[in-house]
Scaffold this motif. Structure first.
Motif, short mmCIF file in Angstrom:
data_model
loop_
_atom_site.label_atom_id
_atom_site.label_comp_id
_atom_site.label_asym_id
_atom_site.label_seq_id
_atom_site.Cartn_x
_atom_site.Cartn_y
_atom_site.Cartn_z
N HIS A 180 55.55 34.61 34.85
CA HIS A 180 54.66 35.67 34.37
C HIS A 180 53.45 35.06 33.67
CE1 HIS A 180 54.37 39.76 32.06
NE2 HIS A 180 53.25 39.42 32.63
N PHE A 181 53.67 34.03 32.85
CA PHE A 181 52.57 33.39 32.14
C PHE A 181 51.58 32.75 33.11
CE2 PHE A 181 50.78 29.63 29.95
CZ PHE A 181 50.02 30.30 29.00
N VAL A 182 52.09 32.03 34.11
CA VAL A 182 51.21 31.39 35.09
C VAL A 182 50.43 32.45 35.86
CG1 VAL A 182 51.19 30.00 37.21
CG2 VAL A 182 52.60 29.30 35.27
N LEU A 183 51.08 33.51 36.29
CA LEU A 183 50.38 34.59 36.99
C LEU A 183 49.35 35.26 36.10
CD1 LEU A 183 53.27 36.23 39.03
CD2 LEU A 183 51.40 34.82 39.88
N PHE A 184 49.67 35.38 34.81
CA PHE A 184 48.72 35.95 33.86
C PHE A 184 47.45 35.11 33.78
CE2 PHE A 184 47.24 35.91 29.36
CZ PHE A 184 46.67 37.17 29.34
N LEU A 185 47.63 33.79 33.67
CA LEU A 185 46.47 32.89 33.60
C LEU A 185 45.63 32.95 34.89
CD1 LEU A 185 47.93 29.74 31.82
CD2 LEU A 185 46.48 31.53 30.85
N ILE A 186 46.31 32.83 36.01
CA ILE A 186 45.60 32.85 37.30
C ILE A 186 44.93 34.22 37.51
CG2 ILE A 186 45.90 32.78 39.80
CD1 ILE A 186 48.14 30.69 39.29
N GLY A 187 45.65 35.29 37.21
CA GLY A 187 45.10 36.63 37.37
C GLY A 187 43.91 36.88 36.46
N SER A 188 43.97 36.37 35.24
CA SER A 188 42.86 36.55 34.30
C SER A 188 41.60 35.86 34.81
CB SER A 188 43.23 36.00 32.92
OG SER A 188 44.32 36.72 32.39
N VAL A 189 41.77 34.64 35.28
CA VAL A 189 40.62 33.90 35.84
C VAL A 189 40.08 34.66 37.05
CG1 VAL A 189 39.95 31.77 37.02
CG2 VAL A 189 41.35 31.66 34.95
N PHE A 190 40.97 35.15 37.89
CA PHE A 190 40.55 35.89 39.08
C PHE A 190 39.78 37.16 38.70
CE2 PHE A 190 41.60 38.83 42.62
CZ PHE A 190 40.98 38.13 43.64
N LEU A 191 40.24 37.87 37.69
CA LEU A 191 39.54 39.09 37.26
C LEU A 191 38.14 38.77 36.72
CD1 LEU A 191 42.44 41.03 35.51
CD2 LEU A 191 41.34 41.59 37.67
N PHE B 265 49.23 42.32 26.72
CA PHE B 265 50.21 43.13 25.99
C PHE B 265 51.54 43.16 26.73
CE2 PHE B 265 52.21 47.31 25.43
CZ PHE B 265 52.52 47.23 24.08
N LEU B 266 51.50 43.33 28.05
CA LEU B 266 52.74 43.32 28.84
C LEU B 266 53.43 41.96 28.75
CD1 LEU B 266 51.69 45.30 32.03
CD2 LEU B 266 53.03 46.11 30.08
N PHE B 267 52.64 40.88 28.73
CA PHE B 267 53.22 39.55 28.59
C PHE B 267 53.89 39.38 27.23
CE2 PHE B 267 52.93 35.09 27.28
CZ PHE B 267 53.76 34.54 28.25
N ALA C 22 41.54 44.87 31.30
CA ALA C 22 42.65 44.53 32.19
C ALA C 22 43.43 43.34 31.63
CB ALA C 22 42.14 44.23 33.60
N ILE C 23 42.71 42.34 31.12
CA ILE C 23 43.36 41.15 30.56
C ILE C 23 44.10 41.51 29.27
CG2 ILE C 23 42.93 38.89 29.51
CD1 ILE C 23 40.71 38.51 31.60
N ILE C 24 43.52 42.35 28.44
CA ILE C 24 44.20 42.78 27.21
C ILE C 24 45.48 43.54 27.53
CG2 ILE C 24 44.01 44.36 25.23
CD1 ILE C 24 41.04 43.50 25.06
N PHE C 25 45.41 44.45 28.50
CA PHE C 25 46.61 45.20 28.89
C PHE C 25 47.68 44.28 29.44
CE2 PHE C 25 49.00 47.66 32.07
CZ PHE C 25 49.61 48.56 31.21
#
Length: 129
Positions: free
Chosen positions: A35-46, A71-73, A65-68
């Motif tokens: 989840h953490f890795v996907l969060f980092l990659i997804g944040s950069v992508f966004l 929060f889920l993370f 989107a990154i804040i939300f």
């Protein structure tokens, strides 16, 4: 070494339960790491979508989107490291035992109620007639 006989390594129930709990915790932590890795990659992508592709550039929607997602993370992190300490294997065992005890009490009360409404002596008398 080459014999066809298999050695049956028996594990006592406590060790088996500890092993299952350890495997469950490893899966939870692995899931958190993914989840953490996907969060980092997804944040950069966004950010890239917003800034480089200029999609919705007038408004920095990616921050929300990154804040939300963050929060889920944090909720996932809290579940893995905090909730599991209070609601771990011992808590599950205790709750299971409590539910089994309640179920047995309920069955006993229903059985007692049936015995008072339909005593066996009356049933036996009716069969004899």
């Amino acid at each position: 070494m080459f014999s066809k006989q298999k050695k049956n390594a028996k594990i006592d129930p406590e060790q088996h339960e500890l092993l299952e709990y350890a495997q469950k915790r490893v899966r939870q932590k692995k899931s958190l790491f993914i989840h953490f890795v996907l969060f980092l990659i997804g944040s950069v992508f966004l950010v890239l979508i917003n800034k480089i592709l200029k999609y919705g550039e007038q408004y920095d929607w990616f921050a929300w989107a990154i804040i939300f997602w963050g929060f889920l993370f944090v909720v996932h992190l809290f579940n893995v490291f905090v909730t599991q300490k209070f609601m771990g294997a011992a808590w599950e065992r205790k709750e299971r035992e409590k539910l089994v005890r309640k179920q047995r009490e309920k069955i006993a009360s229903i059985q007692k109620e049936i015995e008072t409404e339909f005593p066996l002596s009356n049933v036996n008398k009716k069969k004899d007639l």
